[in-house]
Design a protein around this motif. Structure first.
Motif, short mmCIF file in Angstrom:
data_model
loop_
_atom_site.label_atom_id
_atom_site.label_comp_id
_atom_site.label_asym_id
_atom_site.label_seq_id
_atom_site.Cartn_x
_atom_site.Cartn_y
_atom_site.Cartn_z
N VAL A 22 6.17 3.17 4.59
CA VAL A 22 5.23 2.34 5.56
C VAL A 22 4.83 3.09 6.76
CG1 VAL A 22 5.25 0.45 6.81
CG2 VAL A 22 6.15 0.28 4.37
N ALA A 23 6.16 3.69 7.41
CA ALA A 23 5.76 4.42 8.66
C ALA A 23 4.57 5.35 8.67
CB ALA A 23 7.09 4.89 9.22
N TRP A 24 4.39 6.18 7.63
CA TRP A 24 3.48 7.25 7.49
C TRP A 24 2.14 6.69 7.94
CZ3 TRP A 24 -1.20 8.16 4.99
CH2 TRP A 24 -1.44 9.47 4.62
N PHE A 25 1.81 5.33 7.84
CA PHE A 25 0.47 5.05 8.25
C PHE A 25 0.25 4.68 9.76
CE2 PHE A 25 0.90 2.29 4.00
CZ PHE A 25 0.01 3.26 3.29
N LEU A 26 1.65 4.74 10.36
CA LEU A 26 1.53 4.42 11.70
C LEU A 26 1.94 5.64 12.53
CD1 LEU A 26 3.71 1.26 11.50
CD2 LEU A 26 1.18 1.30 11.70
N LEU A 27 2.09 6.82 11.99
CA LEU A 27 2.16 7.94 12.57
C LEU A 27 1.18 8.26 13.72
CD1 LEU A 27 3.73 10.25 10.04
CD2 LEU A 27 4.83 9.03 11.83
N ASP A 28 1.54 8.67 14.87
CA ASP A 28 0.42 9.01 15.79
C ASP A 28 0.06 10.31 15.61
OD1 ASP A 28 -1.10 9.46 18.04
OD2 ASP A 28 0.57 9.38 19.44
N LEU A 80 1.01 -1.03 0.05
CA LEU A 80 -0.05 0.16 -0.21
C LEU A 80 0.81 1.25 -0.03
CD1 LEU A 80 -2.88 -1.35 2.60
CD2 LEU A 80 -3.04 -0.47 0.06
N ALA A 81 1.85 1.18 0.85
CA ALA A 81 2.67 2.33 0.88
C ALA A 81 3.50 2.83 -0.55
CB ALA A 81 3.98 2.28 1.89
N ASP A 82 3.73 1.54 -1.19
CA ASP A 82 4.24 1.77 -2.69
C ASP A 82 3.34 2.49 -3.45
OD1 ASP A 82 6.73 0.85 -1.92
OD2 ASP A 82 6.55 -1.35 -2.77
N ALA A 83 1.96 1.63 -3.37
CA ALA A 83 0.95 2.33 -4.41
C ALA A 83 0.64 3.50 -4.25
CB ALA A 83 -0.29 1.32 -4.28
N LEU A 84 0.83 4.13 -2.85
CA LEU A 84 0.28 5.39 -2.25
C LEU A 84 1.48 6.48 -2.28
CD1 LEU A 84 -2.34 4.37 0.14
CD2 LEU A 84 -2.80 5.01 -2.24
#
Length: 191
Positions: free
Chosen positions: A66-72, A58-62
């Motif tokens: 990867v860490a962007w999805f997990l940022l608080d 998903l990170a590659d597609a968007l």
């Protein structure tokens, strides 16, 4: 024995927001990732927990790490108003330093230095890189045999571990933005 309840990370909102920001449909993301549209919908609605492999796809597609999805998301942007910045007079030398970041940045310290004509920092060294952006005036920076003269808009990077000196030259005061690693210039950057 007490059982610890683990909260699973919810990433659906971030994935949906990024997908919409990129004007992509679930079908388009499905095609880029090879993931089923139904599964992607479940992930976006936090009804399914994606594996790291899925998050990576998903990170590659968007086009995000990867860490962007997990940022608080709980930490809102912070601002330090110019009037609220900590300021330090550079004793008996006539200059001043204003801590632009207010001491709230985690890993760097950002200062605006104002120095009169003829001002010199004196030879000094400290851990980490030192970044200078000259806003106005002219400065001469000496480190070993290297002598650099910089004016408005010029950027200078120094290895702070090597002794260096900066001097305002010309007939106008100088203003600079200076960035150090947190704790790199201890008398300036300590919290």
């Amino acid at each position: 024995m007490t059982e610890t309840i683990r909260r699973r990370p919810l990433v659906g909102t971030q994935i949906r927001r990024r997908r919409r920001d990129r004007n992509l449909t679930l079908a388009a993301v499905s095609q880029k990732t090879g993931l089923n549209v139904g599964y992607l919908s479940q992930v976006e609605n936090d009804k399914a927990s994606p594996s790291l492999e899925t998050l990576s796809a998903l990170a590659d597609a968007l086009d995000v790490p990867v860490a962007w999805f997990l940022l608080d998301q709980s930490l809102a942007p912070r601002v330090v108003r110019a009037a609220d910045r900590p300021r330090r007079r550079l004793a008996d030398r006539g200059g001043s330093m204003s801590q632009v970041d207010g001491g709230i940045a985690r890993d760097i310290a950002i200062f605006e230095g104002e120095m009169p004509v003829g001002f010199r920092t004196g030879l000094h060294a400290h851990p980490g890189d030192e970044h200078h952006l000259v806003l106005s005036g002219r400065v001469r920076i000496v480190q070993g045999d290297a002598v650099i003269e910089a004016g408005p808009g010029d950027y200078v990077l120094l290895d702070g571990t090597l002794p260096h000196d900066a001097e305002v030259i010309g007939d106008a005061p100088a203003r600079l933005v200076i960035v150090y690693p947190r704790g790199g210039h201890s008398e300036l950057t300590r919290r």
